[in-house]
Design a protein around this motif. Structure first.
Motif, short mmCIF file in Angstrom:
data_model
loop_
_atom_site.label_atom_id
_atom_site.label_comp_id
_atom_site.label_asym_id
_atom_site.label_seq_id
_atom_site.Cartn_x
_atom_site.Cartn_y
_atom_site.Cartn_z
N LYS A 93 0.74 -0.93 0.25
CA LYS A 93 0.09 0.13 0.22
C LYS A 93 0.70 1.34 0.05
O LYS A 93 0.48 2.35 -0.73
CB LYS A 93 -1.10 -0.06 1.43
CG LYS A 93 -2.30 -1.17 0.88
CD LYS A 93 -2.79 -0.86 2.21
CE LYS A 93 -4.01 -1.75 2.00
NZ LYS A 93 -4.91 -2.28 3.19
N LYS B 139 2.13 1.62 -3.05
CA LYS B 139 1.12 2.62 -4.34
C LYS B 139 1.13 3.48 -4.35
O LYS B 139 0.77 4.57 -5.22
CB LYS B 139 -0.72 1.99 -3.79
CG LYS B 139 -1.24 2.16 -5.14
CD LYS B 139 -2.59 1.24 -4.54
CE LYS B 139 -3.71 2.06 -5.31
NZ LYS B 139 -3.46 3.94 -6.30
N GLN B 140 0.92 4.67 -2.95
CA GLN B 140 0.90 6.50 -2.69
C GLN B 140 2.03 6.39 -3.13
O GLN B 140 2.03 7.06 -4.09
CB GLN B 140 1.29 5.94 -1.40
CG GLN B 140 -0.60 5.83 -0.35
CD GLN B 140 -0.37 5.89 0.62
OE1 GLN B 140 0.76 5.90 2.28
NE2 GLN B 140 -1.89 5.89 1.84
N ASN B 141 3.41 5.84 -3.09
CA ASN B 141 4.41 6.62 -3.84
C ASN B 141 5.09 6.40 -5.06
O ASN B 141 5.09 7.25 -5.44
CB ASN B 141 5.50 6.17 -3.27
CG ASN B 141 5.92 6.03 -1.64
OD1 ASN B 141 5.15 7.14 -1.08
ND2 ASN B 141 6.38 4.94 -0.74
N ILE B 142 4.45 5.86 -5.86
CA ILE B 142 4.24 5.29 -7.36
C ILE B 142 3.53 4.92 -7.61
O ILE B 142 3.36 4.84 -8.93
CB ILE B 142 5.61 3.87 -7.91
CG1 ILE B 142 5.61 2.67 -7.38
CG2 ILE B 142 6.97 4.40 -6.95
CD1 ILE B 142 6.13 1.47 -7.72
N GLY B 143 2.63 4.84 -7.44
CA GLY B 143 0.28 4.62 -8.35
C GLY B 143 0.41 3.36 -8.80
O GLY B 143 -0.28 3.18 -9.25
N VAL B 144 1.53 2.51 -8.60
CA VAL B 144 1.22 1.06 -9.35
C VAL B 144 0.92 0.06 -8.04
O VAL B 144 0.43 0.48 -7.28
CB VAL B 144 1.97 0.11 -8.91
CG1 VAL B 144 2.52 -1.20 -9.62
CG2 VAL B 144 3.43 1.07 -10.63
N THR B 145 -0.46 -0.61 -8.76
CA THR B 145 -1.38 -1.34 -7.73
C THR B 145 -0.54 -2.59 -7.01
O THR B 145 -0.28 -2.90 -7.55
CB THR B 145 -2.83 -1.81 -7.78
OG1 THR B 145 -2.58 -2.43 -9.52
CG2 THR B 145 -3.76 -0.94 -8.89
N ARG C 154 10.59 6.09 -4.05
CA ARG C 154 9.55 6.68 -4.01
C ARG C 154 9.53 7.36 -5.14
O ARG C 154 7.99 8.28 -5.11
CB ARG C 154 10.68 8.59 -2.86
CG ARG C 154 11.27 7.86 -1.78
CD ARG C 154 9.74 7.94 -0.76
NE ARG C 154 10.73 7.43 0.43
CZ ARG C 154 10.35 6.45 1.12
NH1 ARG C 154 9.46 5.65 1.20
NH2 ARG C 154 10.99 5.86 2.48
N THR C 155 9.39 7.58 -6.15
CA THR C 155 9.56 7.05 -7.51
C THR C 155 9.03 6.20 -8.72
O THR C 155 9.68 5.20 -7.85
CB THR C 155 10.17 8.71 -8.60
OG1 THR C 155 11.21 7.40 -8.26
CG2 THR C 155 10.43 9.18 -7.09
N LEU C 156 7.98 6.81 -9.45
CA LEU C 156 7.84 5.48 -10.35
C LEU C 156 9.41 5.34 -11.01
O LEU C 156 9.68 4.34 -11.68
CB LEU C 156 7.14 5.67 -11.09
CG LEU C 156 6.42 4.66 -12.56
CD1 LEU C 156 6.32 3.26 -11.96
CD2 LEU C 156 5.27 5.10 -13.28
#
Length: 115
Positions: free
Chosen positions: A17, A20-26, A106-108
């Motif tokens: 979770k 997901k918040q950091n990089i946006g991947v489910t 922290r980033t995608l």
């Protein structure tokens, strides 16, 4: 093979979770990536008491997606004498092992460059 409803332990679930918040991947896609990273690393789950107490209970199609057959075959070949519930525990252990190398991104961009 694997049971229809699957879960992870709370610690792994929280890491998914947070990622997901950091990089946006489910979380389900992250779990797939973590599982295969663990398999590639040669991790071997040894039977121990593991409590799968997470709140995120999803069906195996959601967790595994297009990788479902491959994941089940890898688990079956790696742990041939395990029953479906034990295979779920093996899967959860591999996800936990694989997420360890991914959880600090922290980033995608940094996440994808590590793959």
């Amino acid at each position: 093979m694997l049971p229809n409803r699957m879960t992870l332990d709370k610690k792994t679930e929280e890491q998914l979770k947070r990622l997901k918040q950091n990089i946006g991947v489910t979380p389900n896609v992250l779990a797939r990536i973590a599982f295969f990273r663990s398999i590639e690393s040669g991790y071997e789950y040894t039977a121990s008491e593991r409590k799968l107490d997470g709140n995120l209970v999803l069906d195996k199609v959601t967790w595994l997606g297009d990788t479902m057959l491959l994941t089940e075959q890898l688990l079956r070949s790696k742990y041939p004498s395990s029953r479906p519930k034990e295979l779920m525990t093996c899967w959860a252990a591999h996800v936990e092992d694989g997420i360890a190398s991914l959880r600090n991104h922290r980033t995608l961009l940094s996440f994808t460059s590590n793959l």
